[in-house]
Design an enzyme around this catalytic site. Sequence first.
Site, PDB file in Angstrom:
ATOM      1  N   ASP A  18      -5.680  18.505  18.932  1.00  0.00           N
ATOM      2  CA  ASP A  18      -5.807  17.271  18.145  1.00  0.00           C
ATOM      3  C   ASP A  18      -4.852  16.228  18.744  1.00  0.00           C
ATOM      4  O   ASP A  18      -4.315  16.425  19.849  1.00  0.00           O
ATOM      5  CB  ASP A  18      -5.592  17.534  16.643  1.00  0.00           C
ATOM      6  CG  ASP A  18      -4.150  17.857  16.293  1.00  0.00           C
ATOM      7  OD1 ASP A  18      -3.284  17.903  17.210  1.00  0.00           O
ATOM      8  OD2 ASP A  18      -3.872  18.066  15.096  1.00  0.00           O
ATOM      9  N   HIS A  19      -4.621  15.140  18.013  1.00  0.00           N
ATOM     10  CA  HIS A  19      -3.768  14.061  18.535  1.00  0.00           C
ATOM     11  C   HIS A  19      -2.351  14.538  18.862  1.00  0.00           C
ATOM     12  O   HIS A  19      -1.715  14.006  19.761  1.00  0.00           O
ATOM     13  CB  HIS A  19      -3.730  12.899  17.535  1.00  0.00           C
ATOM     14  CG  HIS A  19      -3.380  13.320  16.142  1.00  0.00           C
ATOM     15  ND1 HIS A  19      -4.295  13.952  15.326  1.00  0.00           N
ATOM     16  CD2 HIS A  19      -2.232  13.232  15.425  1.00  0.00           C
ATOM     17  CE1 HIS A  19      -3.729  14.217  14.159  1.00  0.00           C
ATOM     18  NE2 HIS A  19      -2.474  13.798  14.199  1.00  0.00           N
TER      19      HIS A  19
ATOM     20  N   CYS B  42      -2.229  22.154  18.293  1.00  0.00           N
ATOM     21  CA  CYS B  42      -2.077  21.094  17.285  1.00  0.00           C
ATOM     22  C   CYS B  42      -0.607  21.052  16.900  1.00  0.00           C
ATOM     23  O   CYS B  42       0.219  21.687  17.564  1.00  0.00           O
ATOM     24  CB  CYS B  42      -3.021  21.284  16.100  1.00  0.00           C
ATOM     25  SG  CYS B  42      -2.681  22.684  15.020  1.00  0.00           S
ATOM     26  N   GLY B  43      -0.258  20.312  15.860  1.00  0.00           N
ATOM     27  CA  GLY B  43       1.155  20.108  15.539  1.00  0.00           C
ATOM     28  C   GLY B  43       1.881  21.417  15.260  1.00  0.00           C
ATOM     29  O   GLY B  43       2.862  21.768  15.923  1.00  0.00           O
ATOM     30  N   THR B  44       1.409  22.158  14.271  1.00  0.00           N
ATOM     31  CA  THR B  44       2.028  23.449  13.935  1.00  0.00           C
ATOM     32  C   THR B  44       1.291  24.624  14.549  1.00  0.00           C
ATOM     33  O   THR B  44       1.813  25.736  14.567  1.00  0.00           O
ATOM     34  CB  THR B  44       2.013  23.675  12.409  1.00  0.00           C
ATOM     35  OG1 THR B  44       0.639  23.756  11.981  1.00  0.00           O
ATOM     36  CG2 THR B  44       2.738  22.567  11.660  1.00  0.00           C
ATOM     37  N   GLY B  45       0.051  24.399  14.937  1.00  0.00           N
ATOM     38  CA  GLY B  45      -0.815  25.483  15.404  1.00  0.00           C
ATOM     39  C   GLY B  45      -1.632  26.099  14.280  1.00  0.00           C
ATOM     40  O   GLY B  45      -2.629  26.778  14.524  1.00  0.00           O
TER      41      GLY B  45
ATOM     42  N   GLY C 260      -3.530  24.754  11.742  1.00  0.00           N
ATOM     43  CA  GLY C 260      -4.880  24.240  11.501  1.00  0.00           C
ATOM     44  C   GLY C 260      -5.866  24.784  12.521  1.00  0.00           C
ATOM     45  O   GLY C 260      -6.982  25.212  12.175  1.00  0.00           O
ATOM     46  N   MET C 261      -5.462  24.797  13.777  1.00  0.00           N
ATOM     47  CA  MET C 261      -6.321  25.355  14.831  1.00  0.00           C
ATOM     48  C   MET C 261      -6.567  26.833  14.590  1.00  0.00           C
ATOM     49  O   MET C 261      -7.705  27.310  14.657  1.00  0.00           O
ATOM     50  CB  MET C 261      -5.661  25.166  16.211  1.00  0.00           C
ATOM     51  CG  MET C 261      -5.715  23.759  16.741  1.00  0.00           C
ATOM     52  SD  MET C 261      -7.416  23.276  17.151  1.00  0.00           S
ATOM     53  CE  MET C 261      -7.120  21.661  17.867  1.00  0.00           C
TER      54      MET C 261
ATOM     55  N   HIS D 157      -0.975  43.486  21.720  1.00  0.00           N
ATOM     56  CA  HIS D 157      -1.321  44.154  20.457  1.00  0.00           C
ATOM     57  C   HIS D 157      -2.569  43.589  19.782  1.00  0.00           C
ATOM     58  O   HIS D 157      -3.256  44.315  19.077  1.00  0.00           O
ATOM     59  CB  HIS D 157      -0.159  44.049  19.451  1.00  0.00           C
ATOM     60  CG  HIS D 157       1.025  44.875  19.831  1.00  0.00           C
ATOM     61  ND1 HIS D 157       2.115  45.030  19.001  1.00  0.00           N
ATOM     62  CD2 HIS D 157       1.296  45.598  20.968  1.00  0.00           C
ATOM     63  CE1 HIS D 157       3.008  45.819  19.602  1.00  0.00           C
ATOM     64  NE2 HIS D 157       2.540  46.155  20.789  1.00  0.00           N
TER      65      HIS D 157
ATOM     66  N   ARG E  58      -4.088  52.509  19.392  1.00  0.00           N
ATOM     67  CA  ARG E  58      -3.988  52.194  17.953  1.00  0.00           C
ATOM     68  C   ARG E  58      -4.279  50.716  17.677  1.00  0.00           C
ATOM     69  O   ARG E  58      -4.756  50.352  16.601  1.00  0.00           O
ATOM     70  CB  ARG E  58      -2.618  52.600  17.407  1.00  0.00           C
ATOM     71  CG  ARG E  58      -1.450  51.773  17.923  1.00  0.00           C
ATOM     72  CD  ARG E  58      -0.107  52.334  17.458  1.00  0.00           C
ATOM     73  NE  ARG E  58       1.024  51.479  17.776  1.00  0.00           N
ATOM     74  CZ  ARG E  58       1.602  51.407  18.974  1.00  0.00           C
ATOM     75  NH1 ARG E  58       1.139  52.112  19.989  1.00  0.00           N
ATOM     76  NH2 ARG E  58       2.637  50.603  19.178  1.00  0.00           N
ATOM     77  N   HIS E  59      -4.016  49.875  18.673  1.00  0.00           N
ATOM     78  CA  HIS E  59      -4.272  48.440  18.482  1.00  0.00           C
ATOM     79  C   HIS E  59      -5.768  48.141  18.478  1.00  0.00           C
ATOM     80  O   HIS E  59      -6.217  47.224  17.792  1.00  0.00           O
ATOM     81  CB  HIS E  59      -3.538  47.626  19.550  1.00  0.00           C
ATOM     82  CG  HIS E  59      -2.060  47.844  19.499  1.00  0.00           C
ATOM     83  ND1 HIS E  59      -1.290  47.426  18.436  1.00  0.00           N
ATOM     84  CD2 HIS E  59      -1.219  48.490  20.352  1.00  0.00           C
ATOM     85  CE1 HIS E  59      -0.028  47.774  18.641  1.00  0.00           C
ATOM     86  NE2 HIS E  59       0.042  48.435  19.784  1.00  0.00           N
TER      87      HIS E  59
END
Length: 142
Positions: A8-9, A65-68, A70-71, A98, A132-133
């Site tokens: 995003d922006h 994105c800003g925090t990650g 929303g994406m 993992h 296991r993962h």
Amino acid sequence: MKIGICNDHAGVEYKQKLTKYLKGKGHEVVNFGTDSTDSCDYSDFAHPLAYAVERGEVELGIAICGTGNGMAMTLNKHQGIRAGLAWNTAVAHLVAEHNAANVLVVPARFASYRMVVSMVREWLQTDFAGGRHQRRIDKIPL
Ligand code: RB5
């Protein structure tokens, strides 16, 4: 490798720098936008990247994105996507080892560009551990 990238922006600058970095390493980069710093909605760019990964049009994706968050929230609505949010190199390693993340999500406003490059490098070079993962990721779809 063919890698899709969206933002995003808040992520325009890092996307542009990262694209140059990845191309310099020999990767093909497909840009899903945005290329504008005008305020926009991350979901408009996350869905097209998710469809491209699900269809195999790109092998992996990177979303910024800003925090990650929303994406990551938008991408993970897709059945074929495991989008992992990373904020340091160790987390980027584990999200590949993992969680077999096929999209790496990074927070432009909470990570330096130097850290973003380190995370992308680590995620790309780390193999999924399986075992296991594999059992755990098999239980993710509803
Ligand atoms: C944009 O201001 C911001 O909300 C967005 O980049 C992201 O942080 C949302 O999760």
